[in-house]
Design an enzyme around this catalytic site. Structure first.
Site, PDB file in Angstrom:
ATOM      1  N   ARG A  52       1.274  10.713  -3.982  1.00 57.81           N
ATOM      2  CA  ARG A  52       1.510   9.152  -3.704  1.00 57.81           C
ATOM      3  C   ARG A  52       1.890   8.598  -4.875  1.00 57.81           C
ATOM      4  O   ARG A  52       1.983   8.899  -5.821  1.00 57.81           O
ATOM      5  CB  ARG A  52       0.324   8.545  -2.978  1.00 57.81           C
ATOM      6  CG  ARG A  52      -1.168   8.850  -3.397  1.00 57.81           C
ATOM      7  CD  ARG A  52      -1.419   8.752  -4.735  1.00 57.81           C
ATOM      8  NE  ARG A  52      -1.227   7.232  -4.878  1.00 57.81           N
ATOM      9  CZ  ARG A  52      -1.277   6.624  -6.080  1.00 57.81           C
ATOM     10  NH1 ARG A  52      -1.063   7.275  -7.058  1.00 57.81           N
ATOM     11  NH2 ARG A  52      -1.035   5.677  -6.195  1.00 57.81           N
ATOM     12  N   GLY A  53       2.224   7.137  -4.558  1.00 49.00           N
ATOM     13  CA  GLY A  53       2.904   6.414  -5.662  1.00 49.00           C
ATOM     14  C   GLY A  53       4.308   6.579  -5.674  1.00 49.00           C
ATOM     15  O   GLY A  53       5.006   7.736  -5.466  1.00 49.00           O
ATOM     16  N   ALA A  54       5.180   5.475  -5.683  1.00 46.01           N
ATOM     17  CA  ALA A  54       6.466   5.418  -5.346  1.00 46.01           C
ATOM     18  C   ALA A  54       7.322   6.408  -6.069  1.00 46.01           C
ATOM     19  O   ALA A  54       7.951   6.982  -5.374  1.00 46.01           O
ATOM     20  CB  ALA A  54       7.183   3.882  -5.635  1.00 46.01           C
ATOM     21  N   ARG A  89       7.052   8.271   4.613  1.00 45.66           N
ATOM     22  CA  ARG A  89       6.530   7.086   4.465  1.00 45.66           C
ATOM     23  C   ARG A  89       7.581   5.864   4.441  1.00 45.66           C
ATOM     24  O   ARG A  89       8.304   6.049   3.803  1.00 45.66           O
ATOM     25  CB  ARG A  89       5.473   7.066   3.056  1.00 45.66           C
ATOM     26  CG  ARG A  89       4.261   8.287   3.292  1.00 45.66           C
ATOM     27  CD  ARG A  89       3.335   7.900   2.055  1.00 45.66           C
ATOM     28  NE  ARG A  89       2.528   6.406   2.167  1.00 45.66           N
ATOM     29  CZ  ARG A  89       1.608   5.886   1.156  1.00 45.66           C
ATOM     30  NH1 ARG A  89       1.874   6.852   0.045  1.00 45.66           N
ATOM     31  NH2 ARG A  89       1.401   4.835   1.457  1.00 45.66           N
ATOM     32  N   GLN A 201      -7.586   3.704  -4.421  1.00 46.76           N
ATOM     33  CA  GLN A 201      -6.923   4.357  -5.678  1.00 46.76           C
ATOM     34  C   GLN A 201      -7.331   3.702  -6.782  1.00 46.76           C
ATOM     35  O   GLN A 201      -6.987   4.555  -7.733  1.00 46.76           O
ATOM     36  CB  GLN A 201      -5.269   4.133  -5.206  1.00 46.76           C
ATOM     37  CG  GLN A 201      -4.626   4.764  -4.246  1.00 46.76           C
ATOM     38  CD  GLN A 201      -4.695   4.122  -3.003  1.00 46.76           C
ATOM     39  OE1 GLN A 201      -5.670   3.040  -2.640  1.00 46.76           O
ATOM     40  NE2 GLN A 201      -3.629   4.285  -2.020  1.00 46.76           N
ATOM     41  N   ASP A 242       6.316  -0.844  -4.791  1.00 45.26           N
ATOM     42  CA  ASP A 242       7.038   0.235  -4.053  1.00 45.26           C
ATOM     43  C   ASP A 242       8.379  -0.233  -3.736  1.00 45.26           C
ATOM     44  O   ASP A 242       9.118   0.569  -3.103  1.00 45.26           O
ATOM     45  CB  ASP A 242       5.875   0.379  -2.700  1.00 45.26           C
ATOM     46  CG  ASP A 242       4.877   1.125  -3.121  1.00 45.26           C
ATOM     47  OD1 ASP A 242       3.797   0.374  -3.510  1.00 45.26           O
ATOM     48  OD2 ASP A 242       4.720   2.495  -3.075  1.00 45.26           O
ATOM     49  N   ASN A 252       3.649  -4.166  -2.615  1.00 48.81           N
ATOM     50  CA  ASN A 252       2.935  -3.456  -3.383  1.00 48.81           C
ATOM     51  C   ASN A 252       1.640  -2.951  -2.439  1.00 48.81           C
ATOM     52  O   ASN A 252       1.558  -3.683  -1.451  1.00 48.81           O
ATOM     53  CB  ASN A 252       2.577  -3.935  -4.953  1.00 48.81           C
ATOM     54  CG  ASN A 252       1.954  -2.840  -5.874  1.00 48.81           C
ATOM     55  OD1 ASN A 252       2.391  -1.753  -5.648  1.00 48.81           O
ATOM     56  ND2 ASN A 252       0.783  -3.214  -6.415  1.00 48.81           N
ATOM     57  N   LYS A 253       0.576  -2.406  -3.243  1.00 52.00           N
ATOM     58  CA  LYS A 253      -0.622  -2.153  -2.323  1.00 52.00           C
ATOM     59  C   LYS A 253      -1.214  -3.430  -1.738  1.00 52.00           C
ATOM     60  O   LYS A 253      -1.393  -4.303  -2.406  1.00 52.00           O
ATOM     61  CB  LYS A 253      -1.497  -1.253  -3.334  1.00 52.00           C
ATOM     62  CG  LYS A 253      -2.923  -0.962  -2.498  1.00 52.00           C
ATOM     63  CD  LYS A 253      -2.603   0.052  -1.293  1.00 52.00           C
ATOM     64  CE  LYS A 253      -1.579   1.057  -1.466  1.00 52.00           C
ATOM     65  NZ  LYS A 253      -1.437   1.724  -0.184  1.00 52.00           N
TER      66      LYS A 253
HETATM   67  O1  MRU Z   1      -0.253   4.162  -0.902  1.00 47.49           O
HETATM   68  P1  MRU Z   1       0.085   4.413  -2.335  1.00 47.49           P
HETATM   69  O2  MRU Z   1      -1.025   4.922  -3.062  1.00 47.49           O
HETATM   70  O3  MRU Z   1       1.341   5.347  -2.380  1.00 47.49           O
HETATM   71  O4  MRU Z   1       0.536   3.075  -3.156  1.00 47.49           O
HETATM   72  C1  MRU Z   1       0.910   3.038  -4.347  1.00 47.49           C
HETATM   73  C2  MRU Z   1       1.110   1.597  -4.872  1.00 47.49           C
HETATM   74  O5  MRU Z   1       1.099   0.752  -4.195  1.00 47.49           O
HETATM   75  C3  MRU Z   1       1.642   1.695  -6.431  1.00 47.49           C
HETATM   76  O6  MRU Z   1       1.259   0.558  -6.794  1.00 47.49           O
HETATM   77  C4  MRU Z   1       3.068   1.774  -6.320  1.00 47.49           C
HETATM   78  O7  MRU Z   1       3.520   2.873  -5.718  1.00 47.49           O
HETATM   79  C5  MRU Z   1       3.676   1.888  -7.498  1.00 47.49           C
HETATM   80  S1  MRU Z   1       3.403   3.168  -8.632  1.00 47.49           S
HETATM   81  C6  MRU Z   1       4.256   3.394  -9.944  1.00 47.49           C
END
Ligand code: MRU
Length: 362
Positions: A52-54, A89, A201, A242, A252-253
């Site tokens: 996970r993470g963009a 996603r 996370q 993201d 973002n999250k």
């Molecule tokens: O749902 P996730 O864990 O994939 O969400 C991740 C985030 O929101 C991060 O802050 C974002 O992807 C930036 S990662 C460098």
């Protein structure tokens, strides 16, 4: 970055030609890796948040296309792999950025050359991500040093949300790269880590990463940030993203928006760190960003380690109560002090983004 003294990336090509990733759904309780043998394996790993993470979602999708090409490099197979991976996603635009890049590199090649070229391109996406994040770290470090210079005593207190560290990228991270560099440079830095409900996370991944690198940090409930800001205990916030739209709005999250509001109310600088692969030049504003809705089970249940060492999943709500779980929110550009990118720091606006990425914005 290192785990138990051994350097790791989050994704790598194995000698047998398969792809290996760190299973992030099992951290921090277990460090386990998973082998991905097909595009379908990569799609499942993205969907179930093994990765996970963009930026890491994009890198995994790129290797998914490579694995698909090894099995069948026809036009139909390329189109099908891109469609399957692209549907995993919805919010992180890096996924579509990586898939478009793979398609551009492969579609013009003869079928016989596609598999090898796909692995080369996926490896290039990974290597570039590492360098881009390192450069975000260098530019962000200058912001941290400037903030530290205004303090008379104590460490620089930085608040972050979710995980935008090396686990969210191929290495280094975005929001955490400047923090690692500041720590390594001897600048006293302490991180307030938002737990980041519902999937935690922050508590599970950001705290794990920072702890493994020896960076002083404290996990806080998501609701504590505003209070800490009111009491002068946060010098600045840095988060990842993201998707950034043309006008500088940031997805973002979930919960990022509330932190940005609290930061504005308390004159706390609020930085967003991003690689240019996260900019969606096609979308005019954050209103148009698709927001992922995830299962309410993520909210109504929690996983943790019991005193006897077993890992268990428990219900935290009365049976029968429904839940809703939007996974991201949008922070308007007006609440963001600046963007930290691989090309430098700029205003959170179309003009700011264009000043650093004039060609890309056309
Ligand atoms: O749902 P996730 O864990 O994939 O969400 C991740 C985030 O929101 C991060 O802050 C974002 O992807 C930036 S990662 C460098």
């Amino acid at each position: 970055m290192k785990i138990a003294g051994r350097p790791y990336r989050t994704i790598w090509l194995r000698p047998d030609g398969a792809i290996e990733v760190i299973d992030q759904a099992r951290l921090p309780h277990e460090f386990v890796t998973e082998v991905l043998n097909s595009a379908a394996d990569c799609a499942r790993a993205i969907k179930t948040m093994v990765v996970r993470g963009a930026p890491l979602i994009g890198a995994t999708a790129a290797y998914g296309v490579a694995l698909a090409m090894r099995a069948d490099a026809s036009d139909a197979a390329l189109t099908a792999a891109i469609a399957m991976l692209g549907a995993t996603r919805p919010t992180a635009v890096n996924l579509h950025w990586a898939l478009r890049r793979m398609e551009r590199a492969l579609s013009r090649l003869p079928v016989s050359a596609r598999a090898d070229a796909a692995f080369v391109e996926a490896a290039a996406i990974c290597d570039e991500d590492v360098e881009v994040c390192r450069r975000i770290g260098v530019h962000g470090l200058a912001c941290l040093k400037a903030a530290a210079a205004t303090k008379s005593a104590g460490p620089l207190n930085v608040l972050t949300h979710c995980n935008a560290g090396w686990l969210a990228t191929v290495d280094w991270g975005t929001a955490l790269a400047p923090i690692y560099m500041a720590h390594d440079a001897g600048l006293g830095v302490h991180v307030w880590v938002d737990e980041t409900r519902p999937r935690n996370q922050g508590a599970s991944l950001t705290a794990y990463e920072l702890g493994a690198h020896g960076v002083p940090h404290t996990i806080i409930a998501d609701n504590a940030g505003g209070h800490l800001m009111q009491h002068g205990k946060v010098d600045l916030c840095i988060v990842g993203t993201d998707r950034v739209t043309r006008n500088g709005d940031v997805a973002n999250k979930i919960g990022t928006y509330l932190k940005a509001l609290a930061a504005k109310d308390n004159d706390v600088p609020f930085y967003v760190a991003l690689p240019s692969s996260t900019i969606d030049w096609q979308l005019a504003s954050g209103r148009d960003i698709p927001i992922e809705e995830r299962s309410a089970d993520e909210l109504l249940q929690m996983t943790g380690r019991l005193a006897n060492g077993d890992i268990a999943r428990v219900a935290i709500a009365a049976p029968g109560s429904p839940g809703a779980n939007p996974a991201f929110d949008v922070t308007p550009a007006r609440l963001i002090s600046a963007f930290i990118t691989e090309r430098g720091v700029c205003a959170a606006s179309e003009e700011g983004l264009k000043s650093l990425f004039p060609k890309e914005s056309e």
